[in-house]
Design an enzyme around this catalytic site. Structure first.
Site, PDB file in Angstrom:
ATOM      1  CB  THR A   1     -45.085 -24.671  -0.394  1.00 50.10           C
ATOM      2  OG1 THR A   1     -45.022 -24.759  -1.932  1.00 50.10           O
ATOM      3  CG2 THR A   1     -44.940 -26.391  -0.114  1.00 50.10           C
TER       4      THR A   1
ATOM      5  CB  CYS B   1     -47.074 -18.787  -4.789  1.00 49.33           C
ATOM      6  SG  CYS B   1     -45.579 -18.879  -4.476  1.00 49.33           S
TER       7      CYS B   1
END
Length: 233
Positions: free
Chosen positions: A83, A196
C-alpha cells in the site's frame, strides 16, 4: 532466493496483484517451475482505515509494526508493504524490526527517472496526495510532484475507498479519473503516478492521457528482482 515478507490486506484487492506479479516476474526470469519464497501477513483493512480516519497513525504503526516483526521472526529477509498510504509509518515500523523495508516511493521515483521523467502527477488517497510523507520522498529522489485541486482530490479519494477497495469498477469513475489526469497534464505533468495500489484496477496506459506508473506493479516487480539478486534495467 531471499524470502519476501508481504504486509497486505490494504486492500486485499491489490494484494492479489502483488502476489501475482511477484511470482510472474520470478517465473519469467528463472524459468521452469520457479516461484517466489513469500511470507504474507494480511491485516484487517477496516482497523487500518479506522486509524486513518481518526488520525491515529501511532496505532496503525503498532499494527503494521507487529506484522513486520512477525514476518521477520518467521524468516523474511525484507519487508514489502502492499500500500502507498501506510508508508507514512515506515519510520516507526523500521524501529521495530532489523530487516529492510523496500519503500514504494523510492521504487516509483527510480522507475520515473529511468524513463526520463522529472515531473509527475500523483493520484492516491487524500493522505498520500495532501501530506508530505510521500511527496517529499519523491522530491528527494528528483521528481517534481503535481496533485489535483481539492474537489478532484475528494473525488479520487472517494472512488478508492467506496469503490476500488470493495472491488467495484465503474466506467463513470474511470472517466472522472481520466479527466483529472488530463487536467494535470495541462498543468505540466509528464506522467501520472497511480499512488494507490488499487488505482491500477481502474486506470492503465490504454485510457490515460499520460504515461502511467502503477506503483503496485513497480513495487512488486522490484521486490521480485531483489529477491533473486537482479536489478531492474
Amino acid at each position: 532466493m531471499k524470502t519476501i515478507g508481504l504486509i497486505g490486506g490494504m486492500s486485499w484487492e491489490s494484494t492479489v496483484t502483488y502476489y501475482k506479479v511477484i511470482n510472474e516476474t520470478v517465473s519469467r526470469r528463472l524459468g521452469g517451475l520457479h516461484s517466489t519464497k513469500i511470507l504474507m501477513y494480511s491485516v484487517d483493512f477496516a482497523e487500518i482505515e479506522e486509524c486513518q480516519t481518526n488520525g491515529d497513525w501511532a496505532k496503525s504503526a503498532e499494527i503494521l509494526g507487529s506484522a513486520a516483526l512477525a514476518l521477520q521472526k518467521a524468516g523474511a529477509d525484507f519487508i514489502v508493504i502492499c500500500t502507498n498510504t501506510m508508508h507514512k509509518v515506515v519510520p516507526e515500523i523500521s524501529e521495530m524490526t532489523d530487516i529492510p523495508i523496500m519503500h514504494i516511493a523510492d521504487a516509483t521515483a527510480n522507475a520515473l527517472i529511468g524513463a526520463g521523467f522529472s515531473t509527475a502527477a500523483l493520484l492516491g488517497t487524500q493522505y498520500t496526495m495532501k501530506q508530505d510523507f510521500y511527496k517529499e520522498r519523491l522530491t528527494d529522489n528528483g521528481i517534481r510532484v503535481l496533485i489535483p485541486n481539492d474537489n478532484d482530490i475528494e473525488t479520487v479519494n472517494r472512488v478508492i475507498y467506496e469503490e476500488l477497495c470493495r472491488g467495484v469498477i465503474s466506467p463513470s469513475s474511470r472517466e472522472e479519473y481520466v479527466r483529472i489526469i488530463d487536467s494535470l497534464k495541462r498543468g505540466g505533468a509528464e506522467a501520472v503516478i497511480l499512488g494507490c495500489t488499487e488505482i491500477g484496477l481502474l486506470i492503465n496506459g490504454s485510457c490515460s492521457p499520460l504515461p502511467v506508473f502503477d506503483t503496485a506493479l513497480i513495487h512488486a516487480e522490484r521486490a521480485a528482482l531483489y529477491a533473486i539478486d537482479e536489478e531492474i534495467k
